[in-house]
Design a protein around this motif. Structure first.
Motif, PDB file in Angstrom:
ATOM      1  N   VAL A 188       0.834  -1.207   0.000  1.00 53.75           N
ATOM      2  CA  VAL A 188       0.000   0.000   0.000  1.00 53.75           C
ATOM      3  C   VAL A 188       0.869   1.258   0.000  1.00 53.75           C
ATOM      4  O   VAL A 188       0.691   2.157  -0.844  1.00 53.75           O
ATOM      5  N   SER A 189       1.813   1.343   0.928  1.00 56.43           N
ATOM      6  CA  SER A 189       2.610   2.561   1.068  1.00 56.43           C
ATOM      7  C   SER A 189       3.567   2.759  -0.105  1.00 56.43           C
ATOM      8  O   SER A 189       3.689   3.869  -0.639  1.00 56.43           O
ATOM      9  N   CYS A 190       4.228   1.699  -0.534  1.00 47.86           N
ATOM     10  CA  CYS A 190       5.230   1.838  -1.595  1.00 47.86           C
ATOM     11  C   CYS A 190       4.598   2.037  -2.968  1.00 47.86           C
ATOM     12  O   CYS A 190       5.179   2.701  -3.830  1.00 47.86           O
ATOM     13  N   SER A 191       3.416   1.475  -3.194  1.00 45.35           N
ATOM     14  CA  SER A 191       2.734   1.731  -4.464  1.00 45.35           C
ATOM     15  C   SER A 191       2.317   3.196  -4.564  1.00 45.35           C
ATOM     16  O   SER A 191       2.432   3.816  -5.634  1.00 45.35           O
ATOM     17  N   LEU A 192       1.854   3.765  -3.470  1.00 49.92           N
ATOM     18  CA  LEU A 192       1.518   5.190  -3.464  1.00 49.92           C
ATOM     19  C   LEU A 192       2.761   6.049  -3.718  1.00 49.92           C
ATOM     20  O   LEU A 192       2.727   7.001  -4.507  1.00 49.92           O
ATOM     21  N   CYS A 193       3.864   5.711  -3.051  1.00 48.66           N
ATOM     22  CA  CYS A 193       5.107   6.479  -3.251  1.00 48.66           C
ATOM     23  C   CYS A 193       5.615   6.326  -4.675  1.00 48.66           C
ATOM     24  O   CYS A 193       6.022   7.312  -5.307  1.00 48.66           O
ATOM     25  N   GLY A 194       5.604   5.099  -5.189  1.00 47.26           N
ATOM     26  CA  GLY A 194       6.082   4.885  -6.554  1.00 47.26           C
ATOM     27  C   GLY A 194       5.234   5.612  -7.578  1.00 47.26           C
ATOM     28  O   GLY A 194       5.752   6.177  -8.551  1.00 47.26           O
ATOM     29  N   TYR A 195       3.921   5.628  -7.373  1.00 46.29           N
ATOM     30  CA  TYR A 195       3.030   6.342  -8.292  1.00 46.29           C
ATOM     31  C   TYR A 195       3.276   7.843  -8.228  1.00 46.29           C
ATOM     32  O   TYR A 195       3.258   8.533  -9.252  1.00 46.29           O
ATOM     33  N   GLY A 196       3.514   8.347  -7.025  1.00 45.29           N
ATOM     34  CA  GLY A 196       3.796   9.777  -6.888  1.00 45.29           C
ATOM     35  C   GLY A 196       5.080  10.183  -7.590  1.00 45.29           C
ATOM     36  O   GLY A 196       5.130  11.211  -8.285  1.00 45.29           O
ATOM     37  N   PHE A 197       6.135   9.378  -7.446  1.00 42.18           N
ATOM     38  CA  PHE A 197       7.401   9.686  -8.119  1.00 42.18           C
ATOM     39  C   PHE A 197       7.281   9.576  -9.635  1.00 42.18           C
ATOM     40  O   PHE A 197       7.971  10.293 -10.368  1.00 42.18           O
ATOM     41  N   ALA A 198       6.419   8.685 -10.118  1.00 44.47           N
ATOM     42  CA  ALA A 198       6.303   8.467 -11.556  1.00 44.47           C
ATOM     43  C   ALA A 198       5.395   9.477 -12.243  1.00 44.47           C
ATOM     44  O   ALA A 198       5.622   9.814 -13.413  1.00 44.47           O
ATOM     45  N   ARG A 199       4.391   9.979 -11.547  1.00 39.60           N
ATOM     46  CA  ARG A 199       3.366  10.779 -12.219  1.00 39.60           C
ATOM     47  C   ARG A 199       3.349  12.263 -11.850  1.00 39.60           C
ATOM     48  O   ARG A 199       2.846  13.078 -12.626  1.00 39.60           O
ATOM     49  N   PHE A 200       3.901  12.641 -10.716  1.00 45.70           N
ATOM     50  CA  PHE A 200       3.777  14.029 -10.281  1.00 45.70           C
ATOM     51  C   PHE A 200       5.131  14.716 -10.262  1.00 45.70           C
ATOM     52  O   PHE A 200       6.152  14.110  -9.937  1.00 45.70           O
ATOM     53  N   LYS A 201       5.093  15.974 -10.614  1.00 45.82           N
ATOM     54  CA  LYS A 201       6.295  16.810 -10.549  1.00 45.82           C
ATOM     55  C   LYS A 201       6.152  17.752  -9.360  1.00 45.82           C
ATOM     56  O   LYS A 201       5.207  18.531  -9.290  1.00 45.82           O
ATOM     57  N   PHE A 202       7.071  17.649  -8.430  1.00 46.15           N
ATOM     58  CA  PHE A 202       7.034  18.483  -7.243  1.00 46.15           C
ATOM     59  C   PHE A 202       8.458  18.859  -6.864  1.00 46.15           C
ATOM     60  O   PHE A 202       9.436  18.289  -7.368  1.00 46.15           O
ATOM     61  N   LYS A 203       8.561  19.806  -5.996  1.00 42.93           N
ATOM     62  CA  LYS A 203       9.864  20.325  -5.608  1.00 42.93           C
ATOM     63  C   LYS A 203      10.684  19.241  -4.903  1.00 42.93           C
ATOM     64  O   LYS A 203      10.164  18.497  -4.078  1.00 42.93           O
ATOM     65  N   PHE A 204      11.959  19.194  -5.280  1.00 43.63           N
ATOM     66  CA  PHE A 204      12.917  18.240  -4.698  1.00 43.63           C
ATOM     67  C   PHE A 204      12.548  16.785  -4.994  1.00 43.63           C
ATOM     68  O   PHE A 204      12.931  15.883  -4.239  1.00 43.63           O
ATOM     69  N   ARG A 205      11.810  16.559  -6.093  1.00 49.33           N
ATOM     70  CA  ARG A 205      11.431  15.181  -6.412  1.00 49.33           C
ATOM     71  C   ARG A 205      12.654  14.312  -6.675  1.00 49.33           C
ATOM     72  O   ARG A 205      12.750  13.202  -6.147  1.00 49.33           O
ATOM     73  N   GLU A 206      13.581  14.810  -7.470  1.00 47.30           N
ATOM     74  CA  GLU A 206      14.770  14.022  -7.792  1.00 47.30           C
ATOM     75  C   GLU A 206      15.629  13.788  -6.555  1.00 47.30           C
ATOM     76  O   GLU A 206      16.205  12.710  -6.383  1.00 47.30           O
ATOM     77  N   LEU A 207      15.713  14.792  -5.709  1.00 50.11           N
ATOM     78  CA  LEU A 207      16.502  14.633  -4.479  1.00 50.11           C
ATOM     79  C   LEU A 207      15.884  13.582  -3.570  1.00 50.11           C
ATOM     80  O   LEU A 207      16.599  12.742  -2.998  1.00 50.11           O
ATOM     81  N   LEU A 208      14.570  13.613  -3.447  1.00 48.32           N
ATOM     82  CA  LEU A 208      13.896  12.620  -2.608  1.00 48.32           C
ATOM     83  C   LEU A 208      14.045  11.218  -3.183  1.00 48.32           C
ATOM     84  O   LEU A 208      14.219  10.244  -2.434  1.00 48.32           O
ATOM     85  N   PHE A 209      13.991  11.109  -4.509  1.00 42.21           N
ATOM     86  CA  PHE A 209      14.157   9.788  -5.100  1.00 42.21           C
ATOM     87  C   PHE A 209      15.592   9.293  -4.923  1.00 42.21           C
ATOM     88  O   PHE A 209      15.817   8.082  -4.768  1.00 42.21           O
ATOM     89  N   MET A 210      16.539  10.202  -4.942  1.00 46.55           N
ATOM     90  CA  MET A 210      17.922   9.816  -4.648  1.00 46.55           C
ATOM     91  C   MET A 210      18.039   9.290  -3.218  1.00 46.55           C
ATOM     92  O   MET A 210      18.801   8.351  -2.950  1.00 46.55           O
ATOM     93  N   CYS A 211      17.273   9.868  -2.314  1.00 53.61           N
ATOM     94  CA  CYS A 211      17.262   9.359  -0.935  1.00 53.61           C
ATOM     95  C   CYS A 211      16.685   7.949  -0.875  1.00 53.61           C
ATOM     96  O   CYS A 211      17.152   7.105  -0.089  1.00 53.61           O
ATOM     97  N   VAL A 212      15.675   7.679  -1.717  1.00 55.81           N
ATOM     98  CA  VAL A 212      15.120   6.330  -1.784  1.00 55.81           C
ATOM     99  C   VAL A 212      16.177   5.350  -2.278  1.00 55.81           C
ATOM    100  O   VAL A 212      16.351   4.257  -1.721  1.00 55.81           O
ATOM    101  N   ILE A 213      16.901   5.732  -3.337  1.00 54.67           N
ATOM    102  CA  ILE A 213      17.979   4.880  -3.843  1.00 54.67           C
ATOM    103  C   ILE A 213      19.058   4.711  -2.789  1.00 54.67           C
ATOM    104  O   ILE A 213      19.659   3.628  -2.645  1.00 54.67           O
ATOM    105  N   PHE A 214      19.292   5.752  -2.019  1.00 52.60           N
ATOM    106  CA  PHE A 214      20.308   5.698  -0.958  1.00 52.60           C
ATOM    107  C   PHE A 214      19.949   4.639   0.083  1.00 52.60           C
ATOM    108  O   PHE A 214      20.828   3.938   0.602  1.00 52.60           O
ATOM    109  N   THR A 215      18.660   4.496   0.378  1.00 53.64           N
ATOM    110  CA  THR A 215      18.240   3.475   1.349  1.00 53.64           C
ATOM    111  C   THR A 215      18.464   2.064   0.816  1.00 53.64           C
ATOM    112  O   THR A 215      18.581   1.118   1.605  1.00 53.64           O
ATOM    113  N   ILE A 216      18.505   1.904  -0.507  1.00 49.63           N
ATOM    114  CA  ILE A 216      18.788   0.591  -1.095  1.00 49.63           C
ATOM    115  C   ILE A 216      20.271   0.262  -0.982  1.00 49.63           C
ATOM    116  O   ILE A 216      20.648  -0.879  -0.691  1.00 49.63           O
TER     117      ILE A 216
END
Length: 322
Positions: free
Chosen positions: A96-124
């Protein structure tokens, strides 16, 4: 029909390439399957045949005594129920939570989107053990969005916190907020899938009056069934095999991995119901440990055997494999 020299050479090259590939895959299969085969054979072999020089691979007879002793020693059925609960609930919350996050990163443009996604990759990339201390403190003195500190003036100056240690909430809450075990990879898989999902269906849904959330529920979720199943299988394996976080946050909880890890100590120190100490020799201990490993890998193996086709399809659709 007579083959020309170039055609003959091409056929020979293809045959040699297929032969080399088959030999390579066969060798890799032996390396991977040998420990599993050895575990299965030893777990079902009578103890009097373990050191028998006439028995190499195939036992003269099979027995379930080793499995029975391991189940009784580890209280396996109780541990299985606990592990199943700690696997299914966080896995569903992760979807539930990760599908919402993944959809948000794929479909919406918002401030610091790339930086936040880099943080997601950083957790991997970064091991979760690097943040184990602040995570432990956060579960020890859990404060939901800092509300406990805001209520401090009304609580005699002391912030209101909750101790979540030795409770299953230490697994449920992070999974519900997209920060559970390997949630970063789950977000990445969902994002890759939604990036390849045609936007026309979502635009048609919006024209019909659907809002963002209803578009996600009615269009994105049904289209991502295979990806959801892939993430579920990944999460199930991660939570099922988890030992580190379980023993760190829930030391009093008996799960299958913790019970199997403690099996040698249990064998030597556990007393039977009648009060007599159970004596096992080194041969029985070795067989019981292999039986414990079999009991550990058996449930996820059975689930994967039924769902492997959808799992492979999900990997191909998510972009993790070519």
């Amino acid at each position: 029909m007579t083959l020309t020299r170039p055609e003959t050479l091409n056929r020979v090259k293809r045959f040699l390439f297929a032969l080399a590939r088959g030999i390579l895959l066969f060798c890799i299969a032996i390396v991977i399957l040998y420990p599993l085969f050895y575990m299965l054979v030893l777990a079902l072999r009578p103890t009097d045949q373990i050191w028998d020089p006439t028995v190499v691979w195939i036992s003269k007879s099979l027995t379930l005594e080793n499995l029975k002793n391991t189940i009784e020693t580890t209280d396996y059925w109780n541990a299985l129920f606990t592990s199943t609960r700690l696997t299914l609930i966080p896995s569903l919350l992760t979807i539930v939570s990760c599908s919402l996050c993944g959809y948000g990163f794929a479909r919406f443009k918002f401030k610091f989107r790339e930086l936040l996604f880099m943080c997601v990759i950083f957790t991997i990339l970064v091991p979760a053990q690097t943040i184990i201390f602040p995570s432990f403190i956060g579960n020890w003195k859990f404060d939901f969005f800092g509300l406990g500190y805001l209520a401090a003036p009304f609580m005699g100056g002391e912030p209101f916190t909750i101790n979540l240690l030795n409770t299953e909430w230490t697994m449920y809450i992070p999974a519900a907020f997209g920060s559970g075990i390997r949630s970063g990879l789950a977000i990445y898989i969902f994002r890759q899938f939604y990036l390849g999902l045609p936007k026309e269906m979502e635009e048609a849904a919006r024209i019909d009056g659907c809002g963002t959330l209803m578009t996600f529920i009615r269009i994105a979720i049904p289209a991502s069934k295979v990806t959801i199943l892939t993430v579920f299988l990944f999460s199930m394996v991660w939570y099922w095999n988890d030992y580190y976080f379980t023993i760190m946050y829930m030391a009093d909880l008996n799960t299958v991995p913790t019970a199997i890890a403690a099996l040698p100590a249990l064998i030597r120190g556990l007393s039977s119901i009648g009060g007599d100490k159970m004596e096992f020799d080194s041969t029985q201990i070795s067989a019981m440990i292999q039986s414990g490993c079999l009991l550990l890998v058996l449930p996820p193996t059975i689930v994967f055997a039924f769902l492997q086709k959808y799992f492979i399809q999900g990997l191909e659709m998510s972009g993790l494999v070519e």
